[in-house]
Design a protein around this motif. Structure first.
Motif, PDB file in Angstrom:
ATOM      1  N   LEU A   1      -5.900 -11.510   9.086  1.00  0.00           N
ATOM      2  CA  LEU A   1      -5.407 -12.843   8.754  1.00  0.00           C
ATOM      3  C   LEU A   1      -3.894 -12.800   8.650  1.00  0.00           C
ATOM      4  CD1 LEU A   1      -8.010 -13.868   6.045  1.00  0.00           C
ATOM      5  CD2 LEU A   1      -7.695 -14.892   8.305  1.00  0.00           C
ATOM      6  N   PRO A   2      -3.271 -13.903   9.000  1.00  0.00           N
ATOM      7  CA  PRO A   2      -1.809 -13.931   8.850  1.00  0.00           C
ATOM      8  C   PRO A   2      -1.423 -13.961   7.372  1.00  0.00           C
ATOM      9  CG  PRO A   2      -2.636 -16.080   9.541  1.00  0.00           C
ATOM     10  CD  PRO A   2      -3.810 -15.153   9.536  1.00  0.00           C
ATOM     11  N   ASN A   3      -0.207 -13.538   7.084  1.00  0.00           N
ATOM     12  CA  ASN A   3       0.282 -13.616   5.715  1.00  0.00           C
ATOM     13  C   ASN A   3       0.179 -15.053   5.225  1.00  0.00           C
ATOM     14  OD1 ASN A   3       0.872 -10.968   5.962  1.00  0.00           O
ATOM     15  ND2 ASN A   3       3.101 -11.203   5.970  1.00  0.00           N
ATOM     16  N   GLY A   4      -0.076 -15.203   3.941  1.00  0.00           N
ATOM     17  CA  GLY A   4      -0.191 -16.549   3.380  1.00  0.00           C
ATOM     18  C   GLY A   4      -1.624 -17.037   3.362  1.00  0.00           C
ATOM     19  N   GLN A   5      -2.504 -16.388   4.123  1.00  0.00           N
ATOM     20  CA  GLN A   5      -3.903 -16.804   4.124  1.00  0.00           C
ATOM     21  C   GLN A   5      -4.761 -15.801   3.362  1.00  0.00           C
ATOM     22  OE1 GLN A   5      -6.406 -17.851   7.560  1.00  0.00           O
ATOM     23  NE2 GLN A   5      -4.710 -19.155   8.157  1.00  0.00           N
ATOM     24  N   GLY A   6      -5.478 -16.308   2.375  1.00  0.00           N
ATOM     25  CA  GLY A   6      -6.291 -15.417   1.548  1.00  0.00           C
ATOM     26  C   GLY A   6      -7.545 -14.969   2.267  1.00  0.00           C
ATOM     27  N   GLY A   7      -7.998 -13.775   1.977  1.00  0.00           N
ATOM     28  CA  GLY A   7      -9.213 -13.263   2.600  1.00  0.00           C
ATOM     29  C   GLY A   7      -9.735 -12.075   1.831  1.00  0.00           C
ATOM     30  N   ILE A   8     -10.365 -11.149   2.543  1.00  0.00           N
ATOM     31  CA  ILE A   8     -10.937 -10.005   1.844  1.00  0.00           C
ATOM     32  C   ILE A   8     -10.113  -8.751   2.107  1.00  0.00           C
ATOM     33  CG2 ILE A   8     -13.247 -10.956   1.670  1.00  0.00           C
ATOM     34  CD1 ILE A   8     -14.103  -9.657   4.088  1.00  0.00           C
ATOM     35  N   LEU A   9     -10.036  -7.941   1.070  1.00  0.00           N
ATOM     36  CA  LEU A   9      -9.214  -6.737   1.130  1.00  0.00           C
ATOM     37  C   LEU A   9     -10.024  -5.595   1.731  1.00  0.00           C
ATOM     38  CD1 LEU A   9      -6.550  -5.353   0.273  1.00  0.00           C
ATOM     39  CD2 LEU A   9      -7.660  -4.838  -1.900  1.00  0.00           C
ATOM     40  N   VAL A  10      -9.466  -4.955   2.741  1.00  0.00           N
ATOM     41  CA  VAL A  10     -10.131  -3.807   3.356  1.00  0.00           C
ATOM     42  C   VAL A  10      -9.129  -2.664   3.542  1.00  0.00           C
ATOM     43  CG1 VAL A  10     -11.820  -5.202   4.636  1.00  0.00           C
ATOM     44  CG2 VAL A  10      -9.643  -4.577   5.734  1.00  0.00           C
ATOM     45  N   VAL A  11      -9.667  -1.474   3.804  1.00  0.00           N
ATOM     46  CA  VAL A  11      -8.818  -0.347   4.186  1.00  0.00           C
ATOM     47  C   VAL A  11      -9.338   0.123   5.533  1.00  0.00           C
ATOM     48  CG1 VAL A  11      -7.857   1.878   3.514  1.00  0.00           C
ATOM     49  CG2 VAL A  11      -8.604   0.261   1.745  1.00  0.00           C
ATOM     50  N   LYS A  12      -8.452   0.131   6.532  1.00  0.00           N
ATOM     51  CA  LYS A  12      -8.924   0.299   7.905  1.00  0.00           C
ATOM     52  C   LYS A  12      -9.141   1.732   8.342  1.00  0.00           C
ATOM     53  CE  LYS A  12      -7.660  -3.991   9.937  1.00  0.00           C
ATOM     54  NZ  LYS A  12      -6.923  -4.650  11.009  1.00  0.00           N
ATOM     55  N   ARG A  13      -8.517   2.672   7.644  1.00  0.00           N
ATOM     56  CA  ARG A  13      -8.702   4.077   8.000  1.00  0.00           C
ATOM     57  C   ARG A  13      -9.211   4.820   6.775  1.00  0.00           C
ATOM     58  NH1 ARG A  13      -9.290   6.549  11.736  1.00  0.00           N
ATOM     59  NH2 ARG A  13      -7.576   7.962  12.159  1.00  0.00           N
TER      60      ARG A  13
ATOM     61  N   PRO B   1       0.828  -1.213   0.000  1.00  0.00           N
ATOM     62  CA  PRO B   1       0.000   0.000   0.000  1.00  0.00           C
ATOM     63  C   PRO B   1       0.859   1.258   0.000  1.00  0.00           C
ATOM     64  CG  PRO B   1      -0.541  -1.441   1.859  1.00  0.00           C
ATOM     65  CD  PRO B   1       0.675  -1.999   1.229  1.00  0.00           C
ATOM     66  N   LEU B   2       0.345   2.313  -0.577  1.00  0.00           N
ATOM     67  CA  LEU B   2       1.050   3.595  -0.530  1.00  0.00           C
ATOM     68  C   LEU B   2       1.066   4.109   0.911  1.00  0.00           C
ATOM     69  CD1 LEU B   2      -0.378   5.165  -3.784  1.00  0.00           C
ATOM     70  CD2 LEU B   2       2.012   4.592  -3.340  1.00  0.00           C
ATOM     71  N   PRO B   3       2.028   4.949   1.251  1.00  0.00           N
ATOM     72  CA  PRO B   3       2.062   5.508   2.603  1.00  0.00           C
ATOM     73  C   PRO B   3       0.726   6.177   2.937  1.00  0.00           C
ATOM     74  CG  PRO B   3       4.069   6.075   1.419  1.00  0.00           C
ATOM     75  CD  PRO B   3       3.157   5.421   0.423  1.00  0.00           C
ATOM     76  N   GLY B   4       0.200   5.881   4.108  1.00  0.00           N
ATOM     77  CA  GLY B   4      -1.071   6.468   4.526  1.00  0.00           C
ATOM     78  C   GLY B   4      -2.278   5.618   4.192  1.00  0.00           C
ATOM     79  N   ILE B   5      -2.095   4.574   3.389  1.00  0.00           N
ATOM     80  CA  ILE B   5      -3.213   3.701   3.024  1.00  0.00           C
ATOM     81  C   ILE B   5      -3.127   2.443   3.885  1.00  0.00           C
ATOM     82  CG2 ILE B   5      -4.281   2.359   1.155  1.00  0.00           C
ATOM     83  CD1 ILE B   5      -4.452   5.487   0.852  1.00  0.00           C
ATOM     84  N   MET B   6      -4.109   2.280   4.780  1.00  0.00           N
ATOM     85  CA  MET B   6      -4.045   1.210   5.769  1.00  0.00           C
ATOM     86  C   MET B   6      -4.774  -0.039   5.261  1.00  0.00           C
ATOM     87  SD  MET B   6      -2.204   2.778   7.812  1.00  0.00           S
ATOM     88  CE  MET B   6      -1.750   4.353   8.536  1.00  0.00           C
ATOM     89  N   ALA B   7      -4.246  -0.620   4.209  1.00  0.00           N
ATOM     90  CA  ALA B   7      -4.868  -1.801   3.615  1.00  0.00           C
ATOM     91  C   ALA B   7      -4.536  -3.041   4.432  1.00  0.00           C
ATOM     92  CB  ALA B   7      -4.381  -1.972   2.183  1.00  0.00           C
ATOM     93  N   ALA B   8      -5.469  -4.001   4.463  1.00  0.00           N
ATOM     94  CA  ALA B   8      -5.250  -5.235   5.219  1.00  0.00           C
ATOM     95  C   ALA B   8      -6.074  -6.354   4.601  1.00  0.00           C
ATOM     96  CB  ALA B   8      -5.655  -5.025   6.678  1.00  0.00           C
ATOM     97  N   VAL B   9      -5.694  -7.596   4.948  1.00  0.00           N
ATOM     98  CA  VAL B   9      -6.466  -8.756   4.521  1.00  0.00           C
ATOM     99  C   VAL B   9      -7.117  -9.344   5.769  1.00  0.00           C
ATOM    100  CG1 VAL B   9      -6.381 -11.023   3.429  1.00  0.00           C
ATOM    101  CG2 VAL B   9      -4.876  -9.187   2.616  1.00  0.00           C
ATOM    102  N   VAL B  10      -8.440  -9.446   5.752  1.00  0.00           N
ATOM    103  CA  VAL B  10      -9.173  -9.893   6.943  1.00  0.00           C
ATOM    104  C   VAL B  10     -10.145 -11.021   6.579  1.00  0.00           C
ATOM    105  CG1 VAL B  10      -9.051  -7.584   7.984  1.00  0.00           C
ATOM    106  CG2 VAL B  10     -11.067  -8.227   6.652  1.00  0.00           C
ATOM    107  N   ASP B  11     -10.697 -11.653   7.616  1.00  0.00           N
ATOM    108  CA  ASP B  11     -11.726 -12.670   7.370  1.00  0.00           C
ATOM    109  C   ASP B  11     -13.095 -11.994   7.349  1.00  0.00           C
ATOM    110  OD1 ASP B  11     -12.596 -12.257   9.961  1.00  0.00           O
ATOM    111  OD2 ASP B  11     -11.734 -14.106  10.755  1.00  0.00           O
ATOM    112  N   GLU B  12     -14.156 -12.819   7.252  1.00  0.00           N
ATOM    113  CA  GLU B  12     -15.484 -12.232   7.048  1.00  0.00           C
ATOM    114  C   GLU B  12     -16.009 -11.421   8.225  1.00  0.00           C
ATOM    115  OE1 GLU B  12     -16.728 -15.895   5.788  1.00  0.00           O
ATOM    116  OE2 GLU B  12     -16.958 -15.329   3.688  1.00  0.00           O
ATOM    117  N   THR B  13     -15.366 -11.584   9.376  1.00  0.00           N
ATOM    118  CA  THR B  13     -15.825 -10.782  10.509  1.00  0.00           C
ATOM    119  C   THR B  13     -14.872  -9.633  10.803  1.00  0.00           C
ATOM    120  OG1 THR B  13     -14.778 -12.408  11.944  1.00  0.00           O
ATOM    121  CG2 THR B  13     -17.147 -12.611  11.631  1.00  0.00           C
ATOM    122  N   GLY B  14     -13.873  -9.462   9.952  1.00  0.00           N
ATOM    123  CA  GLY B  14     -12.993  -8.310  10.106  1.00  0.00           C
ATOM    124  C   GLY B  14     -11.719  -8.581  10.883  1.00  0.00           C
ATOM    125  N   ASN B  15     -11.470  -9.848  11.225  1.00  0.00           N
ATOM    126  CA  ASN B  15     -10.225 -10.147  11.944  1.00  0.00           C
ATOM    127  C   ASN B  15      -9.058 -10.263  10.972  1.00  0.00           C
ATOM    128  OD1 ASN B  15     -11.431 -10.412  14.549  1.00  0.00           O
ATOM    129  ND2 ASN B  15     -12.324 -12.334  13.786  1.00  0.00           N
TER     130      ASN B  15
END
Ligand code: ATP
Ligand code: MG
Length: 660
Positions: free
Chosen positions: A466-478, A450-464
């Motif tokens: 996920l560790p690297n290597g595990q596929g999930g859904i892409l979100v931006v937290k801020r 992600p570009l600086p300032g973009i708080m992208a993350a990979v989470v599960d369906e409830t928003g937790n």
């Protein structure tokens, strides 16, 4: 969704060239990491500083981010500015008045250059003309124009008077245009008599007439017509006006309408890959800021660059990286009216050589079709052209298959140009996850970090997380400054689509699946959330199987979808376009078997398509994206009842109906 398996790891890694790193705006990973840390430590301070440094505010803001009405976030809300002033007047003050802003190449190869001063004057005259028609701040104006200097001027003129534009791609039908005019409540349409693409004259004005004739457009008072070809058109008295008359005798200065940072700059409808298009509303201040920063960070733009983004102004890429970003940073850019295959499939390479383009930004769909063309005809192979001016390449719109990436890197970039694989969306306003060309080691098929300032993350369906290597859904937290503000006229759909309750209602759901690499933390987009496959309990993204197919020398393009299957839950159905003619009968069966075995070897037996169908093409949106949702229906053997208003090539559906 937490268990998408990464079956294959991409091991190739390409470091940015040393001389690029040396001169880059963001040079080296330490600089990147320091910027990320600055954003982590003081998020609002990070953005406030950038907004003060990059934008010329009429009235400075005192509040950076207002989250009280989340997810309706507000940025720099008490600040005032004008976007057109920042793109044009500023260049006149800082020595760019005579610098070329736009090198326009028409379909027939004719070239027109416009300097910043001239562009400023044209925009002011256009803006004054719009005002003379009674169009004012807050009004919506639909722009249905070809790729042209006038199209860009129209957008800037709206921005100058505070009217909110909604550009509708010139390839859309009367029905789609009518829906957008109504949805936006537009008071005017700016159009052309015709457009010229691929040697053909195509109507625009008559489609506007047809759209209005369908009814519901009573709020529409004016149609302004730019004469591109001079063909005869139907002219409606009191409603239609020639652009040349509207701007005649207008002053070449126009005091900008100073607007609040949150004032809606534009509404733009998404491509419709996953459903009915959404009218994405963007604000002025935050959007402009990110357009400028991503020009500087991702494209490393320098005063001497010749920048070329091949998108149409009808897409968000053409907004941020043609109509606004390049102008706001005082760059020289190429704008192209035509298509990549006319007069032949060497057109892009020819134009890069002719105009000495240094930065080239296009879509995977164009790259794949040019690979296919170069394979069939050595004369249009990029190696036949002098592309030595290039220093940076970019990709946008879809995941780029690693083999297409390699071809682009080798044959267009001659192995010395970094490739920025920019992941972003209409909703995000600008780049989100992308390599930085002077910092990030590149991995084919990965949009990296992600570009600086973009708080992208990979989470599960409830928003937790996920560790690297595990596929999930892409979100931006801020929230970030250039984010979508709402869906025009439908705040409930905005909340439901992007800030669902299941994820807590405050974090942005991109709608794409992603996985981060175990070692590097790099992001790879696995496909749309809706497209995830589940075969015998294994969850897989569409992207990986498609890329394995595209890696086969016979294959030009591929799309895979799931099909209900009694034993495995879902089975994989692949739609394939070969580089050679579409096969049938025994030949088709042979090749299908070969491709199935190939996928089994490349990824694993679990990923083997049960069924393969061949077509001359795939169903695509008018922006060139594969519409897997339609393929899913075809795979099931059902009738298509979904929204197909943005489908480019309806005829292809018939061909793909039957399994061979
Ligand atoms: P709709 O939202 O109506 O279904 P759309 O998502 O195709 O249409 P856009 O905003 O034009 O509309 O496209 C954004 C999408 O394009 C992203 O969500 C992603 O799926 C895809 N995309 C864009 N760039 C990249 C990239 N570099 N890598 C992977 N995917 C990308
Ligand atoms: Mg989308």
């Amino acid at each position: 969704m937490a268990d998408i398996e990464t079956l294959k790891q991409e091991n190739r890694i390409f470091n940015p060239p040393t001389d690029f790193v040396k001169n880059a705006t963001i040079s080296g990973m330490e600089t990147y990491q320091a910027m990320c840390a600055a954003a982590e430590n003081d998020y609002e301070g990070f953005w406030a500083k950038l907004a003060n440094e990059n934008i010329e505010w009429r009235k400075p803001f005192t509040r950076t981010l207002n989250e009280t009405d989340a997810p309706f976030y507000k940025w720099f809300e008490d600040g005032q500015l004008n976007v057109s002033y920042n793109c044009l007047d500023r260049n006149l003050q800082n020595g760019n008045a005579d610098k070329t802003a736009v090198i326009f190449e028409a379909d027939d190869g004719q070239v027109t250059r416009v300097a910043y001063k001239e562009l400023h004057d044209k925009v002011c005259q256009f803006a004054n003309g719009l005002k003379s028609l009674g169009i004012k701040k807050g009004d919506r104006v639909v722009i249905y124009m070809p790729m042209s200097i006038e199209g860009i001027v129209a957008m800037q003129a709206c921005a100058r008077i505070g009217a909110t534009h909604s550009v509708v791609f010139g390839g859309f039908s009367a029905k789609s245009l009518q829906e957008r005019i109504i949805d936006a409540g537009a008071v005017a349409v700016i159009t052309a008599d015709e457009q010229v693409r691929g040697g053909k004259q195509l109507p625009l004005k008559s489609i506007v007439d047809e759209a209005i004739g369908m009814g519901g457009c009573e709020h529409l008072k004016n149609v302004v017509i730019y004469q591109r070809t001079g063909t005869n058109i139907n002219f409606v008295q009191d409603r239609d006006r020639w652009l040349k008359d509207v701007v005649a005798n207008q002053d070449s200065t126009c005091e900008p309408e100073w607007v609040d940072a949150e004032h809606p700059l534009f509404i733009l409808y998404t491509s419709g890959s996953t459903g009915k298009p959404k009218g994405v509303q963007h604000a002025s201040g935050g959007y402009l800021l990110w357009a400028m920063l991503t020009m500087k960070w991702t494209f490393d733009i320098k005063p001497t660059d010749i920048f070329w983004c091949t998108a149409d102004i009808g897409w968000v890429t053409g907004h941020t990286y043609i109509a606004y970003g390049p102008l706001a940073v005082g760059a020289t850019q190429i704008v192209f009216e035509g298509v990549p295959t006319y007069p032949n499939a060497g057109r892009f390479w020819d134009m890069i050589a002719k105009h000495k383009a240094t930065i080239f930004y296009t879509a995977p769909t164009a790259i794949r079709s040019l690979i296919k063309a170069a394979d069939a005809d050595a004369e249009v192979h990029p190696k036949k052209y002098d592309l030595s001016s290039l220093r940076l390449l970019g990709s946008v719109g879809e995941p780029i298959n690693p083999e297409a990436w390699m071809w682009y890197y080798r044959n267009v970039g001659n192995e010395h140009c970094p490739i920025v694989d920019t992941f972003w969306q209409t909703e995000t306003g600008g780049h989100m996850i992308t390599p930085l060309p002077g910092a990030t080691p590149m991995v084919p098929g990965s949009c990296t970090m992600p570009l600086p300032g973009i708080m992208a993350a990979v989470v599960d369906e409830t928003g937790n997380d996920l560790p690297n290597g595990q596929g999930g859904i892409l979100v931006v937290k801020r929230p970030w400054p250039s984010m979508i503000r709402t869906i025009w006229g439908d705040p409930e759909r905005f909340k439901k689509s992007y800030f669902p309750e299941e994820l807590g209602g405050k974090i942005y759901l991109a709608g794409d699946g992603a996985v981060r690499n175990d070692k590097t933390g790099y992001f790879t987009i696995t496909g749309r959330i809706d497209d995830v496959l589940n075969v015998s309990g294994h969850r897989m993204g569409t992207m990986e199987i498609e890329s394995a197919l595209v890696a086969n020398p016979l294959v030009a393009e591929a799309a895979v979808v799931g099909k209900p299957d009694e034993t495995t839950g879902e089975s994989i159905c692949a739609f394939v376009v070969l580089k050679r003619a579409r096969p049938s009968g025994e030949e088709a069966r042979q090749i299908a078997k070969e491709l199935r075995d190939w996928v089994a070897k490349e990824i694993g037996p679990i990923a083997k398509p049960k069924e393969i169908r061949f077509g001359d093409n795939l169903p695509k949106t008018r922006s060139g994206k594969i519409m897997r949702r339609l393929l899913r229906v075809l795979a099931k053997g059902e009738q298509i009842t979904q929204d197909i208003s943005t489908l480019e090539n309806p005829a292809i559906l018939e061909q793909l109906k039957e399994a061979q």
